[in-house]
Motif scaffolding. Structure first.
Motif, PDB file in Angstrom:
ATOM      1  N   ASN A  15       0.877  -1.168   0.000  1.00  0.00           N
ATOM      2  CA  ASN A  15       0.000   0.000   0.000  1.00  0.00           C
ATOM      3  C   ASN A  15       0.917   1.221   0.000  1.00  0.00           C
ATOM      4  N   THR A  16       1.227   1.724  -1.183  1.00  0.00           N
ATOM      5  CA  THR A  16       2.239   2.769  -1.319  1.00  0.00           C
ATOM      6  C   THR A  16       1.720   4.153  -0.944  1.00  0.00           C
ATOM      7  N   GLU A  17       0.411   4.304  -0.832  1.00  0.00           N
ATOM      8  CA  GLU A  17      -0.140   5.594  -0.446  1.00  0.00           C
ATOM      9  C   GLU A  17      -0.109   5.733   1.075  1.00  0.00           C
ATOM     10  N   THR A  18      -0.011   6.950   1.532  1.00  0.00           N
ATOM     11  CA  THR A  18       0.035   7.217   2.959  1.00  0.00           C
ATOM     12  C   THR A  18      -1.311   6.909   3.600  1.00  0.00           C
ATOM     13  N   VAL A  19      -1.272   6.245   4.739  1.00  0.00           N
ATOM     14  CA  VAL A  19      -2.480   5.979   5.511  1.00  0.00           C
ATOM     15  C   VAL A  19      -2.414   6.830   6.764  1.00  0.00           C
ATOM     16  N   GLY A  27      -5.227   5.369   1.765  1.00  0.00           N
ATOM     17  CA  GLY A  27      -4.423   4.562   0.862  1.00  0.00           C
ATOM     18  C   GLY A  27      -5.264   3.838  -0.172  1.00  0.00           C
ATOM     19  N   ASP A  28      -4.705   2.823  -0.774  1.00  0.00           N
ATOM     20  CA  ASP A  28      -5.398   2.027  -1.774  1.00  0.00           C
ATOM     21  C   ASP A  28      -6.538   1.252  -1.115  1.00  0.00           C
ATOM     22  N   MET A  32      -6.225  -1.604   1.753  1.00  0.00           N
ATOM     23  CA  MET A  32      -6.744  -1.176   3.047  1.00  0.00           C
ATOM     24  C   MET A  32      -7.801  -2.161   3.547  1.00  0.00           C
TER      25      MET A  32
END
Length: 124
Positions: A15-19, A27-28, A32
């Motif tokens: 999950n490369t997007e920030t959570v 995130g994705d 998630m």
């Protein structure tokens, strides 16, 4: 159980997007959702292991409002401290938040004992 841990690690790694729940960044969606399901299943598994220890669950239950109420506050303190010492990592943040919340609960329990019993019932 190991398959759930593997699924959780894969979801957390890819999950490369920030959570950040504080900032409404999740995130994705697929990673998630899968990671949340794997974490939930893992927590359910751990709760089955510790069901014979009701003291732990009753302690958490008695202090749930304190934990929910001071989660963001303890998180901001933990984030500030970890940034100052250059140790900011999500696991360090989680552990430090737990430590701060336990310290806060201990302080709150000491404060409650100062009040008379009639008022103390309302504060618990």
């Amino acid at each position: 159980m190991s398959a759930l841990m593997l699924l959780y690690v894969i979801c957390a790694k890819y999950n490369t997007e920030t959570v950040s729940f504080d900032n409404n960044l999740y995130g994705d969606a697929l990673f998630m959702f899968c990671g949340a399901l794997a974490a939930l299943a893992g927590l359910l598994h751990l709760s089955r292991i510790y069901l014979d220890r009701p003291n732990f669950f009753s302690w958490i239950g008695r202090h749930t409002i304190f934990i929910v109420g001071f989660d963001y506050f303890s998180g901001s303190i933990a984030e500030w401290v970890l940034n100052k010492v250059n140790l900011y990592y999500w696991l360090n943040l989680f552990v430090l938040k737990i430590i701060l919340l336990v310290i806060g609960i201990a302080i709150w329990n000491r404060i409650i004992k100062i009040f008379p019993k009639k008022i103390r019932v309302c504060l618990k």
